[in-house]
Design a protein around this motif. Structure first.
Motif, PDB file in Angstrom:
ATOM      1  N   ALA A   1     -31.905  35.910-120.509  1.00  0.00           N
ATOM      2  CA  ALA A   1     -31.084  35.068-119.640  1.00  0.00           C
ATOM      3  C   ALA A   1     -30.638  33.807-120.365  1.00  0.00           C
ATOM      4  N   ARG A   2     -31.544  33.213-121.173  1.00  0.00           N
ATOM      5  CA  ARG A   2     -31.158  31.993-121.880  1.00  0.00           C
ATOM      6  C   ARG A   2     -30.118  32.292-122.947  1.00  0.00           C
ATOM      7  N   ALA A   3     -30.218  33.475-123.594  1.00  0.00           N
ATOM      8  CA  ALA A   3     -29.204  33.854-124.579  1.00  0.00           C
ATOM      9  C   ALA A   3     -27.858  34.061-123.902  1.00  0.00           C
ATOM     10  N   THR A   4     -27.887  34.624-122.709  1.00  0.00           N
ATOM     11  CA  THR A   4     -26.644  34.816-121.957  1.00  0.00           C
ATOM     12  C   THR A   4     -25.998  33.475-121.624  1.00  0.00           C
ATOM     13  N   GLN A   5     -26.825  32.521-121.193  1.00  0.00           N
ATOM     14  CA  GLN A   5     -26.296  31.190-120.889  1.00  0.00           C
ATOM     15  C   GLN A   5     -25.739  30.512-122.133  1.00  0.00           C
TER      16      GLN A   5
ATOM     17  N   ALA B   1     -21.843  29.437-122.869  1.00  0.00           N
ATOM     18  CA  ALA B   1     -21.442  28.054-123.160  1.00  0.00           C
ATOM     19  C   ALA B   1     -20.652  27.943-124.446  1.00  0.00           C
ATOM     20  N   VAL B   2     -20.857  28.877-125.379  1.00  0.00           N
ATOM     21  CA  VAL B   2     -20.160  28.796-126.666  1.00  0.00           C
ATOM     22  C   VAL B   2     -18.982  29.769-126.740  1.00  0.00           C
ATOM     23  N   ASP B   3     -18.792  30.591-125.697  1.00  0.00           N
ATOM     24  CA  ASP B   3     -17.698  31.572-125.726  1.00  0.00           C
ATOM     25  C   ASP B   3     -16.336  30.911-125.877  1.00  0.00           C
TER      26      ASP B   3
ATOM     27  N   ALA C   1     -30.206  27.609-125.204  1.00  0.00           N
ATOM     28  CA  ALA C   1     -30.946  28.506-126.089  1.00  0.00           C
ATOM     29  C   ALA C   1     -32.438  28.203-126.117  1.00  0.00           C
ATOM     30  N   VAL C   2     -32.836  26.996-125.730  1.00  0.00           N
ATOM     31  CA  VAL C   2     -34.260  26.632-125.738  1.00  0.00           C
ATOM     32  C   VAL C   2     -34.758  26.294-124.329  1.00  0.00           C
TER      33      VAL C   2
END
Length: 395
Positions: free
Chosen positions: A5-9, A13-15, A135-136
């Motif tokens: 889920a954090r990788a998805t967020q 955010a960087v897309d 990411a963290v």
């Protein structure tokens, strides 16, 4: 779903950045493209930069290229330079050498936060703050700058703070606006953070993001919040002042005003956490070169000349431009009010600038002054002509 889920967020955010990069892939195939997007070099590297690397690439001992944490000579050079610049008594033990400002911010987050803590970030601000926090497992909370001058809005920061706030990030000189904040603004912010820390019963820390600290115009004086608020850590990157962002070198510095017992605890954690975040120390040759790098800078007179030329030409043509006091960017409102449409129209002419959508500002754009003067002169007629057409279409 394969990713967390954090990788998805973080990806979400960087897309906007990756989408922009996909849009400008034509740059790689067009030698005549006028690339005014990122702060990349368009001329050969500083002679002193390459000379320093050559001087240290030849091994002088068997362990010359062995594992390196924070090398003492690098720490000493940084501490001396910071002390002279900021008027604070930094010591080598306050310095952790990192892989650029990215690495320094990552180290600060590992050092000071727990999962689900909130981190207040400026808007408009650097577009990598938010994905780094996701990411963290941290929660980014946006605090808008003053919408016309892009001054620091201390009241907006105060409103953004909750009982879960652990860090506030500030950036001066600021990317993308070029604003440099004053000591008076830092004093006001320090009072807010001190009061909020007391109210919520936990210390709120300040990350002062200072990679452009030595890129200043018009004899503007730089002030660091580290002198106003003791609980401050400073991140820095040499990639800006040397215009060599591909060679990752930076540091995290603890303010000497941090109370002694806390400062000692933080010092003891710098090396272990530098390892824990993925051996976040710079490569050996880069660290050996730090004493030489401390005395090097890009040509600030030429950078000023480029700023003045672009600023004058665009304001004369009716653009609304924030006059930068530092950094190597020009920030302005897109004629017609649509940054994507404005930047796309320029791209059709082979001129590439950065839309403000990357900074959550869909009506603005950013130009990098690291382009050559020849590129700037070639781009100016297109900027003016597209602006005229954009205004006409919006009327």
């Amino acid at each position: 779903m394969a990713i967390s889920a954090r990788a998805t967020q973080a990806k979400g955010a960087v897309d906007v950045v990756t989408t922009f990069l996909a849009r400008i892939r034509a740059l790689a195939d067009d030698p005549d493209a006028l690339d005014l997007t990122f702060g990349n070099p368009h001329e050969m590297a500083l002679p002193g930069f390459t000379a320093a690397l050559r001087a240290h690439v030849e091994p002088r001992s068997a362990d010359w290229f062995g594992y390196k944490a924070s090398e003492r000579p690098a720490q000493e050079a940084v501490a001396a330079g910071l002390s002279a610049e900021l008027g604070l008594p930094f010591e080598p033990e306050d310095i952790a050498m990192t892989q650029g400002a990215f690495g320094a911010i990552s180290l600060a987050l590992a050092l000071l936060t727990d999962a689900a803590d909130e981190v207040v970030i400026p808007v408009p601000g650097w577009f990598c703050y938010e994905p780094m926090l996701h990411a963290v497992n941290l929660v980014p909370v946006r605090a808008p700058l003053e919408p016309v001058s892009f001054d620091l809005d201390v009241d907006a920061i105060a409103r953004a703070i909750t009982r879960r706030t652990r860090i506030v990030i500030v950036n001066s000189p600021a990317n993308p606006t070029g604003r440099v904040y004053s000591k008076q603004e830092w004093e006001s912010l320090a009072a807010v953070l001190e009061e909020a820390s007391r109210t919520h019963g936990r210390r709120i820390w300040l990350i002062s993001d200072e990679p452009y600290r030595r890129v200043l115009f018009d004899d503007v004086e730089f002030a660091s919040p580290a002198a106003s608020y003791p609980w401050t850590v400073i991140d820095y990157s040499y990639g800006k002042v040397l215009l060599a962002p591909g060679q990752r070198l930076g540091y995290l510095a603890l303010s000497p005003l941090i109370p002694t017992h806390e400062r000692e605890e933080l010092r003891d954690a710098l090396m272990p956490l530098g390892l824990a975040i993925g051996w976040g120390f710079p490569d050996a040759v880069m660290q050996y070169s730090v004493p030489e790098f401390e005395t090097l800078t890009i040509d600030l007179a030429e950078l000023t000349r480029k700023r003045d030329r672009l600023y004058a030409a665009l304001t004369d043509a009716g653009f609304e431009i924030t006059r930068p006091e530092g950094t190597f960017y020009l920030w302005g409102r897109a004629p017609g009010g649509d940054a994507i449409a404005f930047c796309d129209a320029l791209a059709e002419r082979g001129v590439y600038v950065m839309p403000g959508t990357l900074f959550d500002q869909p009506q603005h754009f950013r130009i990098s002054l690291t382009a050559t003067m020849e590129m700037i002169e070639a781009a100016l007629p297109h900027l003016v002509e597209v602006a005229t057409a954009s205004r006409g279409a919006a009327a």
